[in-house]
Design a protein around this motif. Structure first.
Motif, PDB file in Angstrom:
ATOM      1  N   GLU A 106      -1.670  53.656  15.705  1.00 28.97           N
ATOM      2  CA  GLU A 106      -2.153  55.050  15.846  1.00 28.97           C
ATOM      3  C   GLU A 106      -3.413  55.264  15.021  1.00 28.97           C
ATOM      4  OE1 GLU A 106       2.201  56.979  16.158  1.00 28.97           O
ATOM      5  OE2 GLU A 106       0.866  57.801  14.624  1.00 28.97           O
ATOM      6  N   ALA A 107      -3.436  54.639  13.830  1.00 31.16           N
ATOM      7  CA  ALA A 107      -4.622  54.765  12.968  1.00 31.16           C
ATOM      8  C   ALA A 107      -5.837  54.106  13.611  1.00 31.16           C
ATOM      9  CB  ALA A 107      -4.340  54.147  11.595  1.00 31.16           C
ATOM     10  N   MET A 108      -5.595  53.253  14.619  1.00 33.75           N
ATOM     11  CA  MET A 108      -6.696  52.633  15.373  1.00 33.75           C
ATOM     12  C   MET A 108      -7.009  53.453  16.630  1.00 33.75           C
ATOM     13  SD  MET A 108      -5.405  48.677  15.111  1.00 33.75           S
ATOM     14  CE  MET A 108      -4.465  48.176  13.665  1.00 33.75           C
ATOM     15  N   ASP A 109      -6.526  54.697  16.655  1.00 31.09           N
ATOM     16  CA  ASP A 109      -6.839  55.653  17.735  1.00 31.09           C
ATOM     17  C   ASP A 109      -6.206  55.301  19.080  1.00 31.09           C
ATOM     18  OD1 ASP A 109      -8.380  57.208  15.981  1.00 31.09           O
ATOM     19  OD2 ASP A 109     -10.106  55.886  16.285  1.00 31.09           O
ATOM     20  N   ALA A 110      -4.963  54.817  19.044  1.00 32.51           N
ATOM     21  CA  ALA A 110      -4.235  54.566  20.293  1.00 32.51           C
ATOM     22  C   ALA A 110      -3.988  55.881  21.024  1.00 32.51           C
ATOM     23  CB  ALA A 110      -2.898  53.894  19.998  1.00 32.51           C
ATOM     24  N   ASP A 111      -4.121  55.857  22.343  1.00 31.91           N
ATOM     25  CA  ASP A 111      -3.785  57.030  23.160  1.00 31.91           C
ATOM     26  C   ASP A 111      -2.472  56.832  23.912  1.00 31.91           C
ATOM     27  OD1 ASP A 111      -6.206  58.805  22.915  1.00 31.91           O
ATOM     28  OD2 ASP A 111      -7.162  56.936  23.542  1.00 31.91           O
ATOM     29  N   ILE A 112      -2.236  55.602  24.367  1.00 32.08           N
ATOM     30  CA  ILE A 112      -1.006  55.319  25.135  1.00 32.08           C
ATOM     31  C   ILE A 112      -0.403  54.008  24.635  1.00 32.08           C
ATOM     32  CG2 ILE A 112      -0.025  54.847  27.423  1.00 32.08           C
ATOM     33  CD1 ILE A 112      -2.319  56.392  28.684  1.00 32.08           C
ATOM     34  N   PHE A 113       0.900  54.023  24.385  1.00 34.99           N
ATOM     35  CA  PHE A 113       1.629  52.789  24.096  1.00 34.99           C
ATOM     36  C   PHE A 113       2.479  52.436  25.313  1.00 34.99           C
ATOM     37  CE2 PHE A 113       1.315  54.425  19.622  1.00 34.99           C
ATOM     38  CZ  PHE A 113       0.522  53.401  19.144  1.00 34.99           C
ATOM     39  N   VAL A 114       2.323  51.211  25.807  1.00 38.16           N
ATOM     40  CA  VAL A 114       3.207  50.682  26.846  1.00 38.16           C
ATOM     41  C   VAL A 114       4.142  49.710  26.134  1.00 38.16           C
ATOM     42  CG1 VAL A 114       3.330  49.315  28.966  1.00 38.16           C
ATOM     43  CG2 VAL A 114       1.424  50.914  28.618  1.00 38.16           C
ATOM     44  N   VAL A 115       5.445  49.989  26.173  1.00 33.74           N
ATOM     45  CA  VAL A 115       6.371  49.274  25.279  1.00 33.74           C
ATOM     46  C   VAL A 115       7.481  48.593  26.050  1.00 33.74           C
ATOM     47  CG1 VAL A 115       7.937  49.491  23.308  1.00 33.74           C
ATOM     48  CG2 VAL A 115       5.972  51.028  23.508  1.00 33.74           C
ATOM     49  N   ARG A 116       7.609  47.287  25.858  1.00 31.83           N
ATOM     50  CA  ARG A 116       8.820  46.569  26.292  1.00 31.83           C
ATOM     51  C   ARG A 116       9.513  46.070  25.031  1.00 31.83           C
ATOM     52  NH1 ARG A 116       9.810  42.187  30.923  1.00 31.83           N
ATOM     53  NH2 ARG A 116       9.670  44.135  32.062  1.00 31.83           N
ATOM     54  N   HIS A 117      10.814  46.303  24.980  1.00 35.54           N
ATOM     55  CA  HIS A 117      11.557  45.923  23.765  1.00 35.54           C
ATOM     56  C   HIS A 117      12.975  45.521  24.141  1.00 35.54           C
ATOM     57  CE1 HIS A 117      12.823  45.942  19.596  1.00 35.54           C
ATOM     58  NE2 HIS A 117      11.566  46.155  19.241  1.00 35.54           N
ATOM     59  N   GLY A 118      13.520  44.557  23.443  1.00 32.01           N
ATOM     60  CA  GLY A 118      14.883  44.097  23.695  1.00 32.01           C
ATOM     61  C   GLY A 118      15.941  45.104  23.294  1.00 32.01           C
ATOM     62  N   GLN A 119      15.593  46.020  22.400  1.00 32.99           N
ATOM     63  CA  GLN A 119      16.555  47.022  21.937  1.00 32.99           C
ATOM     64  C   GLN A 119      16.503  48.255  22.835  1.00 32.99           C
ATOM     65  OE1 GLN A 119      18.817  47.065  19.421  1.00 32.99           O
ATOM     66  NE2 GLN A 119      18.340  44.882  19.131  1.00 32.99           N
ATOM     67  N   SER A 120      17.636  48.606  23.423  1.00 35.53           N
ATOM     68  CA  SER A 120      17.696  49.848  24.204  1.00 35.53           C
ATOM     69  C   SER A 120      17.322  51.008  23.284  1.00 35.53           C
ATOM     70  CB  SER A 120      19.122  50.068  24.732  1.00 35.53           C
ATOM     71  OG  SER A 120      19.475  49.048  25.622  1.00 35.53           O
ATOM     72  N   GLY A 121      16.469  51.888  23.767  1.00 36.12           N
ATOM     73  CA  GLY A 121      16.121  53.082  22.992  1.00 36.12           C
ATOM     74  C   GLY A 121      14.846  52.949  22.178  1.00 36.12           C
ATOM     75  N   ALA A 122      14.272  51.735  22.074  1.00 36.13           N
ATOM     76  CA  ALA A 122      13.069  51.583  21.245  1.00 36.13           C
ATOM     77  C   ALA A 122      11.917  52.497  21.713  1.00 36.13           C
ATOM     78  CB  ALA A 122      12.632  50.121  21.206  1.00 36.13           C
ATOM     79  N   PRO A 123      11.617  52.588  23.019  1.00 31.30           N
ATOM     80  CA  PRO A 123      10.529  53.487  23.429  1.00 31.30           C
ATOM     81  C   PRO A 123      10.843  54.967  23.128  1.00 31.30           C
ATOM     82  CG  PRO A 123      11.024  51.904  25.160  1.00 31.30           C
ATOM     83  CD  PRO A 123      12.124  51.802  24.160  1.00 31.30           C
ATOM     84  N   PHE A 124      12.140  55.346  23.197  1.00 29.57           N
ATOM     85  CA  PHE A 124      12.520  56.723  22.848  1.00 29.57           C
ATOM     86  C   PHE A 124      12.221  56.981  21.374  1.00 29.57           C
ATOM     87  CE2 PHE A 124      15.065  58.684  26.314  1.00 29.57           C
ATOM     88  CZ  PHE A 124      14.998  57.645  27.223  1.00 29.57           C
ATOM     89  N   LEU A 125      12.561  56.004  20.536  1.00 25.40           N
ATOM     90  CA  LEU A 125      12.326  56.145  19.094  1.00 25.40           C
ATOM     91  C   LEU A 125      10.830  56.349  18.834  1.00 25.40           C
ATOM     92  CD1 LEU A 125      13.597  55.821  16.203  1.00 25.40           C
ATOM     93  CD2 LEU A 125      12.845  53.435  16.318  1.00 25.40           C
ATOM     94  N   ILE A 126      10.018  55.528  19.485  1.00 29.40           N
ATOM     95  CA  ILE A 126       8.568  55.637  19.286  1.00 29.40           C
ATOM     96  C   ILE A 126       8.083  57.014  19.769  1.00 29.40           C
ATOM     97  CG2 ILE A 126       6.318  54.707  19.969  1.00 29.40           C
ATOM     98  CD1 ILE A 126       7.760  51.958  20.261  1.00 29.40           C
ATOM     99  N   ALA A 127       8.560  57.423  20.955  1.00 26.33           N
ATOM    100  CA  ALA A 127       8.112  58.714  21.515  1.00 26.33           C
ATOM    101  C   ALA A 127       8.467  59.879  20.597  1.00 26.33           C
ATOM    102  CB  ALA A 127       8.733  58.910  22.895  1.00 26.33           C
TER     103      ALA A 127
END
Ligand code: CP
Length: 318
Positions: A106-127
């Motif tokens: 985010e400090a590098m000015d990200a606008d969108i994260f596209v996330v694949r993760h082995g843990q169910s719920g990881a993208p929810f946590l990030i959001a």
């Protein structure tokens, strides 16, 4: 977390985390937007400036061929700046937490994260931790959800069958471990498909899947009979605790999609598979490569769907 963490207060898509709970009009809006991007592959200049100046970070903590590549193509066709984090070489290996990695990007000015993760719920946590102007797209989390696969599957079905309202869709194989099955089932039922079947052995298709609005079939012949759409799924060995199946060859004997079994479905039935396919396990090569297979068109639809999702979330306010 709010009940619909992916929608803003106007009901617009801010993040894409799951097809569960997404209203029909949102699903249709994504598909209609994707339809407009379908011809892009044939253009001489395959770009539009819809995401010019935006930074899209692809964070694939789990392996991928189709999803990762088509997200990258989609973001590039929208003129975004695309960054693929090499997870193996990242500071995740030094013990950095997921949320600390996100905060640094985010400090590098990200606008969108596209996330694949082995843990169910990881993208929810990030959001639930990103600032309001940052968007998260789930590219597959554990056995939970793979919403862009679900959406590209709906695009494929609509392309070949036109209308959802009279279809029988048979999803065959390892459903209990499949995030694709879950995303497909939620989208199919929301779009009004009257019969969605979950077909496979009791260990991989437990009876409580009926709670998702599907008809559970442990008999492959019953499951395939008169189906308009057959979706074959891979055995998700990486998510199985063991002992759920005698062997892959036994699975093929009992549930593998062979030309003879496919003849039980409607003559114009389409065969789909999210990939990667295991030939000779969940389906025969002659079915995977046969005239009813739309497995490779699914991949092509994936580019348009991912262009649609990225362009929609990027233009949705908090
Ligand atoms: N369908 C799918 O998610 O494939 P990949 O794992 O290759 O992305």
């Amino acid at each position: 977390m709010p009940a619909h963490p992916q929608l803003n207060r106007n009901g617009e898509l801010r993040h894409l985390l799951s097809t569960e709970g997404l209203p029909r009009d949102v699903l249709l809006h994504i598909m209609d937007t994707a339809q407009g991007f379908m011809s892009f592959g044939e253009r001489e200049v395959k770009k539009v400036p819809l995401l010019r100046g935006k930074s899209v970070f692809n964070l694939f903590f789990e392996n991928s061929t189709r999803t990762r590549t088509t997200f990258e193509i989609a973001a590039q066709r929208l003129s975004a700046d695309v960054f693929n984090l090499d997870i193996q070489r990242s500071s995740t290996s030094k013990g950095e937490s997921l949320l600390d990695t996100i905060a640094n990007l985010e400090a590098m000015d990200a606008d969108i994260f596209v996330v694949r993760h082995g843990q169910s719920g990881a993208p929810f946590l990030i959001a639930s931790h990103v600032p309001r102007h940052v968007h998260v797209v789930n590219a597959g989390d554990g056995r939970h959800a793979h919403p862009t696969q679900g959406l590209l599957d709906m695009m494929t079905i609509r392309h070949y069958k036109r209308d959802f309202s009279a279809l029988t869709v048979a999803i065959v194989g390892d459903i209990v471990h499949s995030r694709v099955a879950r995303s497909d089932i939620h989208a199919l039922t929301t779009l009004g498909v009257p019969e969605v079947r979950a077909v496979g052995p009791k260990t991989l298709v437990p009876a409580d899947l009926q709670q998702l609005g599907v008809r559970v079939c442990h008999d492959i012949e019953q499951g395939l009979r008169d189906a308009d759409v057959v979706i074959a799924l891979r055995l998700q060995n990486e998510r199985m605790a063991g002992g759920l199946l005698p062997s892959a060859s036994e699975f093929h004997m009992m549930y593998g999609l062979t030309p003879d079994r496919l003849r039980l479905a409607r003559r114009d039935a389409i065969v789909m598979h999210p990939g990667p396919i295991n030939r000779g396990v969940e389906l025969d090569s002659s079915v995977a490569d046969g005239p009813q297979s739309v497995i490779l068109p699914q991949v092509r639809f994936g580019i348009a769907v991912r262009m649609a999702v990225l362009s929609i979330v990027a233009n949705t306010g908090a």
